[in-house]
Design a protein around this motif. Structure first.
Motif, short mmCIF file in Angstrom:
data_model
loop_
_atom_site.label_atom_id
_atom_site.label_comp_id
_atom_site.label_asym_id
_atom_site.label_seq_id
_atom_site.Cartn_x
_atom_site.Cartn_y
_atom_site.Cartn_z
N GLU A 167 41.98 45.96 48.41
CA GLU A 167 40.67 46.43 47.98
C GLU A 167 39.65 46.38 49.11
O GLU A 167 38.86 47.31 49.28
CB GLU A 167 40.15 45.59 46.80
CG GLU A 167 40.97 45.70 45.54
CD GLU A 167 42.12 44.71 45.47
OE1 GLU A 167 42.47 44.07 46.49
OE2 GLU A 167 42.70 44.57 44.39
N LEU A 174 41.41 50.14 40.35
CA LEU A 174 42.37 51.23 40.60
C LEU A 174 43.70 50.68 41.13
O LEU A 174 44.77 51.13 40.73
CB LEU A 174 41.78 52.25 41.57
CG LEU A 174 40.59 53.05 41.06
CD1 LEU A 174 39.96 53.85 42.19
CD2 LEU A 174 40.99 53.95 39.91
N ARG A 206 45.64 48.95 38.34
CA ARG A 206 46.22 49.97 37.44
C ARG A 206 47.37 50.74 38.10
O ARG A 206 48.09 51.46 37.44
CB ARG A 206 45.16 50.98 37.01
CG ARG A 206 44.16 50.45 36.05
CD ARG A 206 43.21 51.55 35.67
NE ARG A 206 42.23 51.10 34.72
CZ ARG A 206 41.18 51.79 34.36
NH1 ARG A 206 40.96 52.99 34.89
NH2 ARG A 206 40.33 51.33 33.48
N ASP A 217 46.77 53.19 40.12
CA ASP A 217 46.26 54.56 40.04
C ASP A 217 46.14 55.17 41.44
O ASP A 217 45.05 55.23 42.02
CB ASP A 217 44.91 54.56 39.33
CG ASP A 217 44.36 55.95 39.07
OD1 ASP A 217 44.97 56.93 39.53
OD2 ASP A 217 43.31 56.04 38.41
N GLY A 274 43.74 58.14 41.66
CA GLY A 274 42.35 57.71 41.60
C GLY A 274 41.88 57.14 42.93
O GLY A 274 40.77 57.43 43.39
N ILE A 275 42.73 56.33 43.55
CA ILE A 275 42.39 55.76 44.86
C ILE A 275 42.24 56.87 45.88
O ILE A 275 41.27 56.91 46.64
CB ILE A 275 43.49 54.77 45.31
CG1 ILE A 275 43.49 53.54 44.41
CG2 ILE A 275 43.30 54.38 46.78
CD1 ILE A 275 44.70 52.64 44.59
N GLU A 292 38.94 58.81 45.30
CA GLU A 292 37.73 58.08 45.69
C GLU A 292 37.61 58.00 47.21
O GLU A 292 36.55 58.26 47.77
CB GLU A 292 37.72 56.67 45.10
CG GLU A 292 37.41 56.61 43.64
CD GLU A 292 36.02 57.15 43.32
OE1 GLU A 292 35.06 56.89 44.07
OE2 GLU A 292 35.90 57.84 42.30
#
Length: 109
Positions: free
Chosen positions: A2, A43, A46, A48, A51-52, A55
């Protein structure tokens, strides 16, 4: 993971929006929008990948515009690194691409 995602987003936005003589863009700046550690953490948890990539891709598109687009050497290299990120098949394999992007964005600041 992250923190690495957030750092790539921060360097991208710094490149796009930070100007000499003005306050620097920080992690808690409103410009970061959905590109903060908590959003990326959700994200990642999950799994995802899309999604990552979406973004971080939004931030990288801004950085690409800031370096003059695909008509510049910097832009073509950034595009190549971005394509490598989008070609990664799983979230766990993102780290290598993110480290390359982080290093590149930091160097061209």
């Amino acid at each position: 993971m992250e923190l690495l995602l957030e750092t790539v987003a921060l360097y991208s936005l710094k490149l796009a929006y930070e100007t000499e003589g003005h306050s620097p863009i920080l992690r808690d700046d409103p410009l970061m929008g959905g590109c903060d550690r908590e959003v990326f953490g959700l994200l990642v948890r999950r799994g995802d990948l899309a999604g990552i990539q979406a973004e971080i891709g939004r931030c990288l598109d801004l950085a690409l515009g800031a370096v003059g687009g695909l008509d510049t050497v910097l832009g073509r290299e950034l595009k190549r690194l971005t394509e490598n990120l989008h070609a990664v098949p799983t979230v766990t394999q993102l780290e290598t691409s993110l480290i390359a992007l982080k290093g590149y964005l930091k160097n061209i600041q």
